[in-house]
Each structure stands twice: as structure tokens, then as C-alpha cells.
Design a protein around this motif. Structure first.
Motif, PDB file in Angstrom:
ATOM      1  N   ALA A 188       0.826  -1.204   0.000  1.00  0.00           N
ATOM      2  CA  ALA A 188       0.000   0.000   0.000  1.00  0.00           C
ATOM      3  C   ALA A 188       0.863   1.257   0.000  1.00  0.00           C
ATOM      4  CB  ALA A 188      -0.919  -0.001   1.225  1.00  0.00           C
ATOM      5  N   THR A 189       1.951   1.234   0.762  1.00  0.00           N
ATOM      6  CA  THR A 189       2.858   2.381   0.826  1.00  0.00           C
ATOM      7  C   THR A 189       3.525   2.623  -0.521  1.00  0.00           C
ATOM      8  OG1 THR A 189       3.308   1.928   3.165  1.00  0.00           O
ATOM      9  CG2 THR A 189       4.876   3.332   2.000  1.00  0.00           C
ATOM     10  N   LEU A 190       3.981   1.564  -1.154  1.00  0.00           N
ATOM     11  CA  LEU A 190       4.599   1.706  -2.483  1.00  0.00           C
ATOM     12  C   LEU A 190       3.598   2.294  -3.481  1.00  0.00           C
ATOM     13  CD1 LEU A 190       6.574  -1.663  -2.618  1.00  0.00           C
ATOM     14  CD2 LEU A 190       7.570   0.637  -2.553  1.00  0.00           C
ATOM     15  N   GLY A 191       2.338   1.881  -3.363  1.00  0.00           N
ATOM     16  CA  GLY A 191       1.306   2.428  -4.232  1.00  0.00           C
ATOM     17  C   GLY A 191       1.108   3.918  -4.037  1.00  0.00           C
ATOM     18  N   LEU A 192       1.187   4.384  -2.784  1.00  0.00           N
ATOM     19  CA  LEU A 192       1.045   5.806  -2.498  1.00  0.00           C
ATOM     20  C   LEU A 192       2.275   6.594  -2.932  1.00  0.00           C
ATOM     21  CD1 LEU A 192      -0.566   5.733   1.077  1.00  0.00           C
ATOM     22  CD2 LEU A 192      -1.694   6.326  -1.077  1.00  0.00           C
ATOM     23  N   LYS A 193       3.447   5.978  -2.836  1.00  0.00           N
ATOM     24  CA  LYS A 193       4.689   6.670  -3.161  1.00  0.00           C
ATOM     25  C   LYS A 193       4.981   6.722  -4.662  1.00  0.00           C
ATOM     26  CE  LYS A 193       7.813   7.865  -1.055  1.00  0.00           C
ATOM     27  NZ  LYS A 193       8.228   9.269  -0.793  1.00  0.00           N
ATOM     28  N   LEU A 194       4.447   5.757  -5.409  1.00  0.00           N
ATOM     29  CA  LEU A 194       4.764   5.674  -6.832  1.00  0.00           C
ATOM     30  C   LEU A 194       4.239   6.892  -7.591  1.00  0.00           C
ATOM     31  CD1 LEU A 194       5.919   3.854  -9.116  1.00  0.00           C
ATOM     32  CD2 LEU A 194       3.580   2.994  -9.428  1.00  0.00           C
ATOM     33  N   ALA A 243      -2.016   2.697 -12.242  1.00  0.00           N
ATOM     34  CA  ALA A 243      -0.840   1.817 -12.170  1.00  0.00           C
ATOM     35  C   ALA A 243      -0.748   1.028 -10.859  1.00  0.00           C
ATOM     36  CB  ALA A 243       0.436   2.619 -12.418  1.00  0.00           C
ATOM     37  N   PRO A 244      -0.845   1.660  -9.667  1.00  0.00           N
ATOM     38  CA  PRO A 244      -0.765   0.867  -8.425  1.00  0.00           C
ATOM     39  C   PRO A 244      -1.873  -0.164  -8.304  1.00  0.00           C
ATOM     40  CG  PRO A 244      -0.507   3.213  -7.972  1.00  0.00           C
ATOM     41  CD  PRO A 244      -0.970   3.095  -9.384  1.00  0.00           C
ATOM     42  N   VAL A 245      -3.066   0.183  -8.787  1.00  0.00           N
ATOM     43  CA  VAL A 245      -4.198  -0.760  -8.726  1.00  0.00           C
ATOM     44  C   VAL A 245      -3.910  -1.975  -9.594  1.00  0.00           C
ATOM     45  CG1 VAL A 245      -6.649  -1.059  -9.224  1.00  0.00           C
ATOM     46  CG2 VAL A 245      -5.833   1.090  -8.229  1.00  0.00           C
ATOM     47  N   LEU A 246      -3.344  -1.737 -10.783  1.00  0.00           N
ATOM     48  CA  LEU A 246      -3.027  -2.849 -11.675  1.00  0.00           C
ATOM     49  C   LEU A 246      -1.898  -3.704 -11.111  1.00  0.00           C
ATOM     50  CD1 LEU A 246      -3.242  -1.108 -15.174  1.00  0.00           C
ATOM     51  CD2 LEU A 246      -4.786  -2.843 -14.252  1.00  0.00           C
ATOM     52  N   VAL A 247      -0.879  -3.074 -10.539  1.00  0.00           N
ATOM     53  CA  VAL A 247       0.229  -3.830  -9.951  1.00  0.00           C
ATOM     54  C   VAL A 247      -0.284  -4.799  -8.886  1.00  0.00           C
ATOM     55  CG1 VAL A 247       2.307  -3.657  -8.525  1.00  0.00           C
ATOM     56  CG2 VAL A 247       2.009  -2.122 -10.473  1.00  0.00           C
ATOM     57  N   LEU A 248      -1.278  -4.355  -8.132  1.00  0.00           N
ATOM     58  CA  LEU A 248      -1.852  -5.175  -7.070  1.00  0.00           C
ATOM     59  C   LEU A 248      -3.105  -5.919  -7.545  1.00  0.00           C
ATOM     60  CD1 LEU A 248      -1.377  -2.603  -4.187  1.00  0.00           C
ATOM     61  CD2 LEU A 248      -0.076  -4.691  -4.553  1.00  0.00           C
ATOM     62  N   GLY A 249      -3.186  -6.129  -8.848  1.00  0.00           N
ATOM     63  CA  GLY A 249      -4.375  -6.712  -9.447  1.00  0.00           C
ATOM     64  C   GLY A 249      -4.754  -8.086  -8.919  1.00  0.00           C
ATOM     65  N   ALA A 250      -3.770  -8.933  -8.626  1.00  0.00           N
ATOM     66  CA  ALA A 250      -4.073 -10.297  -8.172  1.00  0.00           C
ATOM     67  C   ALA A 250      -4.769 -10.306  -6.823  1.00  0.00           C
ATOM     68  CB  ALA A 250      -2.790 -11.136  -8.111  1.00  0.00           C
ATOM     69  N   THR A 251      -4.231  -9.541  -5.883  1.00  0.00           N
ATOM     70  CA  THR A 251      -4.859  -9.524  -4.544  1.00  0.00           C
ATOM     71  C   THR A 251      -6.181  -8.763  -4.556  1.00  0.00           C
ATOM     72  OG1 THR A 251      -4.492  -9.028  -2.208  1.00  0.00           O
ATOM     73  CG2 THR A 251      -3.608  -7.464  -3.767  1.00  0.00           C
ATOM     74  N   ILE A 252      -6.283  -7.724  -5.391  1.00  0.00           N
ATOM     75  CA  ILE A 252      -7.546  -6.992  -5.497  1.00  0.00           C
ATOM     76  C   ILE A 252      -8.618  -7.884  -6.120  1.00  0.00           C
ATOM     77  CG2 ILE A 252      -8.708  -5.073  -6.671  1.00  0.00           C
ATOM     78  CD1 ILE A 252      -6.146  -3.443  -6.264  1.00  0.00           C
ATOM     79  N   PHE A 253      -8.216  -8.690  -7.092  1.00  0.00           N
ATOM     80  CA  PHE A 253      -9.168  -9.640  -7.697  1.00  0.00           C
ATOM     81  C   PHE A 253      -9.665 -10.631  -6.662  1.00  0.00           C
ATOM     82  CE2 PHE A 253      -9.817 -13.846  -9.663  1.00  0.00           C
ATOM     83  CZ  PHE A 253     -10.914 -13.558 -10.462  1.00  0.00           C
ATOM     84  N   ASP A 254      -8.749 -11.205  -5.881  1.00  0.00           N
ATOM     85  CA  ASP A 254      -9.141 -12.183  -4.863  1.00  0.00           C
ATOM     86  C   ASP A 254     -10.056 -11.544  -3.824  1.00  0.00           C
ATOM     87  OD1 ASP A 254      -8.664 -14.886  -3.484  1.00  0.00           O
ATOM     88  OD2 ASP A 254      -8.109 -13.474  -1.915  1.00  0.00           O
ATOM     89  N   THR A 255      -9.709 -10.338  -3.389  1.00  0.00           N
ATOM     90  CA  THR A 255     -10.526  -9.650  -2.380  1.00  0.00           C
ATOM     91  C   THR A 255     -11.908  -9.316  -2.929  1.00  0.00           C
ATOM     92  OG1 THR A 255      -8.522  -8.690  -1.408  1.00  0.00           O
ATOM     93  CG2 THR A 255     -10.618  -7.686  -0.790  1.00  0.00           C
ATOM     94  N   THR A 256     -11.971  -8.923  -4.197  1.00  0.00           N
ATOM     95  CA  THR A 256     -13.262  -8.631  -4.831  1.00  0.00           C
ATOM     96  C   THR A 256     -14.131  -9.880  -4.873  1.00  0.00           C
ATOM     97  OG1 THR A 256     -12.250  -6.916  -6.219  1.00  0.00           O
ATOM     98  CG2 THR A 256     -14.398  -7.767  -6.906  1.00  0.00           C
ATOM     99  N   LEU A 257     -13.526 -10.998  -5.263  1.00  0.00           N
ATOM    100  CA  LEU A 257     -14.267 -12.266  -5.320  1.00  0.00           C
ATOM    101  C   LEU A 257     -14.808 -12.637  -3.941  1.00  0.00           C
ATOM    102  CD1 LEU A 257     -15.152 -14.950  -6.635  1.00  0.00           C
ATOM    103  CD2 LEU A 257     -12.846 -15.824  -6.145  1.00  0.00           C
ATOM    104  N   VAL A 258     -13.948 -12.578  -2.927  1.00  0.00           N
ATOM    105  CA  VAL A 258     -14.357 -12.944  -1.570  1.00  0.00           C
ATOM    106  C   VAL A 258     -15.444 -11.998  -1.059  1.00  0.00           C
ATOM    107  CG1 VAL A 258     -13.575 -12.992   0.834  1.00  0.00           C
ATOM    108  CG2 VAL A 258     -12.211 -14.095  -0.941  1.00  0.00           C
ATOM    109  N   THR A 259     -15.266 -10.703  -1.308  1.00  0.00           N
ATOM    110  CA  THR A 259     -16.246  -9.716  -0.840  1.00  0.00           C
ATOM    111  C   THR A 259     -17.610  -9.934  -1.475  1.00  0.00           C
ATOM    112  OG1 THR A 259     -14.494  -8.071  -0.483  1.00  0.00           O
ATOM    113  CG2 THR A 259     -16.759  -7.253  -0.673  1.00  0.00           C
TER     114      THR A 259
END
Length: 342
Positions: free
Chosen positions: A214-220, A233-249
Motif C-alpha cells: 500500500a505504501t509503495l502504491g502511495l509513493k509511486l 498503475a498501483p491498482v493494476l500492480v496489485l491486481g491479483a490480490t484486489i481480484f481475490d478480495t473482490t471475489l471474496v467480498t
């Protein structure tokens, strides 16, 4: 580039070596993850692996930074240390899971704000609020991502690699070095954590990695691209975990469950493993998702605003289709009364 490579190799070696005594320590103090109905392992596995990752990152960055850069890294690592400590206490069973979600994570986000790290928007207040939501959301997503051998460490390694590449391309030495150190520490730990895992990172490690992501995403800062790409860009970089969290949610909410407070084998990797892929292949597919989304982040930095928006629409559509398809995949249903996160 040489500084980033040095940070990577120092963190890689440190994490690789530290995992051995940390494993012994976990066994000595009884910090083990026992098999259970919501677990995929069949034998007790030592926890505390997050300490090896923590040590790797610390050695990787502090061996390179001096002066003002070290002060800012100090602020980041102060928040990361807090979040790692909260996670370890939770692993030990000394904290209620809501403490880490509603107190620990926001406090760590507050330390980032005091260090001058926040989302760049039109209003300082809005930027601060968005930053807290982002940090809590990504940290929590990594916390629940640590449910299969090698998954969380591998996804973190993949994401930090792309953060390092994007930062290097945009002349951000501090971000590149920090990302490279996280990459090295996660990759070194993966040697002991990939199936069959000999040690788990625990919530201390998963939350530590999530906070740094999350910090790297804010700093980039994607300086030579359009403003929308800088956000995407930060959202795409973290796409795998965001996808998993979206599915679970989505899946748990549709069943009347609390997404971050109801454990179960209903994550993306669980469902992929259940469609004849097996655990190792399911984890590798998640790595592939991370690699594709990270590559799209680099692509977005070279596109025009219009094409970046079209890319974002395509990614959202693909994510929703993926969630809809995986919702149909078999999984083990959990009871509504469960209260711990995974």
C-alpha cells in the motif's frame, strides 16, 4: 539501478537465512498453525516467518539509505513495524481480529500521513481519507490472501518487482530500492514457503507485506504519463490480490457473511484448486494474474488518457467476468458464526 539490485540481493539472502532460526524459534515458543477445517495443511506448521521477511527488508533498505531518505524510510518502517507487531500478537491469539482491522491498520496509516505520505488529490483532507482507506484495504487484502502455500509471498514478490520497475523507469530511487528490498525478502522466504511449506509468514508477515504494498502504491509517481495512469498503475500492480478480495467480498456478501471476518476456503486459489488444478497450479495461476496485471500497469504508463481509460474499462469488465465464473466453481461453505480472518 545498482542500488536496487543491491537491496534485492541483501534482502533475498537475509530472508533466506533468517527463516531457519525463526522457524526454530517458532517451534520453541509453540507458535504453530494447527490443521483445521478451514486450513489446507495437514501437519502443524511453524509461524513467525514474517520476522524473516521483516529482517530482510530492514537490512535491504537501511544498508543503503542515509540522511533525509533514511528519515522517510524510518517513518515507513515505523508503521510497518507496528502492523507486523499487531499481526504477530494476533497470530499468538492475544488480540481480537477487529483490533488489527479497526485500530492497528488505521494507526499504521496515520504514521504514514505523519511522514508526509498520502494520496495526491485536490484536497489534503480527501487525500488523507483516501490514503487511510487504501492502506487498510490493501493490508487487509494481504492478510486474507495468506491461505495457501507460497501464495501471499509470491504475489507480494511479483507486485514489488513491478513497483521497482515502474519506480526505476520514473527516476524514483527511494521507491525502487524499497520495492526491490521487499521483492528480495519475499522471494527469499518463498524458498521455505512454497508447497510443501516448512514455515508460514503468519498475519505478522502478511500484514507487513500488505502495508508495504500500500505504501509503495502511495509513493509511486508515474511522472511522464497522464494523470489517470498514475492512479491506475498501483491498482493494476496489485491486481491479483484486489481480484481475490473482490471475489471474496462479492461471494461472502451475497451469502450474508462479513467478507473480512468470516474465514473459509472460498478464495480464488481455493476455487481454482478445486477445478482439477491442484494447489500448486492454482498458486501459479494467481502468479500469472499478478504478472499480467503488472505488465498492464507498465503499458498504461505509455498510453494516452483515452486509451488508459479504455484499458481500465476492459480490466474492470474482465475482473467482473472472472468473479462471476469463479463464483460458480466449487468451494467449502463456511458458517455465519465464524469470526476470525483468513
Amino acid at each position: 539501478m545498482s542500488a536496487s539490485l543491491l537491496a534485492f540481493f541483501v534482502a533475498l539472502f537475509a530472508s533466506l537465512v533468517l527463516a531457519v532460526p525463526v522457524r526454530a524459534l517458532a517451534l520453541r515458543v509453540g507458535m504453530v498453525d494447527l490443521p483445521g477445517p478451514r486450513k489446507v495443511h495437514l501437519q502443524p506448521i511453524p509461524l513467525l516467518g514474517g520476522l524473516a521477511i521483516y529482517g530482510g527488508v530492514l537490512l535491504g533498505v537501511y544498508s543503503l539509505f542515509q540522511g533525509e531518505a533514511r528519515a522517510q524510510i524510518g517513518g515507513i518502517l515505523a508503521g510497518a513495524t507496528l502492523i507486523a507487531a499487531v499481526g504477530i500478537l494476533d497470530d499468538r491469539g492475544w488480540l481480537h481480529h477487529q483490533v488489527k482491522l479497526f485500530i492497528g491498520m488505521p494507526l499504521a496509516a496515520g504514521i504514514l500521513l505523519l511522514s508526509g505520505i498520502h494520496a495526491q488529490v485536490f484536497s489534503v483532507l480527501v487525500g488523507a481519507l483516501l490514503s487511510v482507506v487504501w492502506v487498510v484495504g490493501i493490508t487487509a487484502s494481504f492478510s486474507i490472501l495468506d491461505h495457501m502455500d507460497g501464495l501471499c509471498a509470491g504475489i507480494a514478490a511479483m507486485a514489488s518487482m513491478f513497483f521497482a520497475m515502474l519506480a526505476y523507469l520514473n527516476g524514483q530511487t527511494l521507491v525502487s530500492v524499497l520495492a526491490a528490498a521487499v521483492f528480495g525478502a519475499a522471494a527469499g522466504f518463498l524458498r521455505w514457503n512454497f508447497k510443501p511449506a516448512k514455515i508460514f509468514m503468519g498475519d505478522g508477515g502478511a500484514m507487513f507485506l500488505g502495508f508495504l504494498m500500500a505504501t509503495l502504491g502511495l509513493k509511486l509517481r508515474v511522472e511522464h504519463s497522464n494523470h489517470f495512469a498514475s492512479w491506475l498503475a498501483p491498482v493494476l500492480v496489485l491486481g491479483a490480490t484486489i481480484f481475490d478480495t473482490t471475489l471474496v467480498t462479492v461471494s461472502r456478501s451475497r451469502r450474508g457473511l462479513l467478507p473480512f471476518a468470516t474465514p473459509g476456503k472460498d478464495h480464488a486459489a481455493h476455487r481454482l484448486a478445486n477445478v482439477k488444478l491442484g494447489q500448486r497450479s492454482a498458486v501459479l495461476v494467481m502468479y500469472l494474474i499478478g504478472a499480467i496485471s503488472g505488465s498492464l500497469a507498465i503499458l498504461a504508463s505509455y498510453l494516452s488518457t483515452t486509451r488508459t481509460i479504455l484499458l481500465a474499462v476492459a480490466v474492470v469488465a474482465t475482473t467482473l467476468i472472472g468473479v462471476a465464473l469463479l463464483e460458480r466453481a466449487p468451494y467449502e461453505k463456511q458458517a455465519k458464526k465464524a469470526i476470525t480472518t483468513t
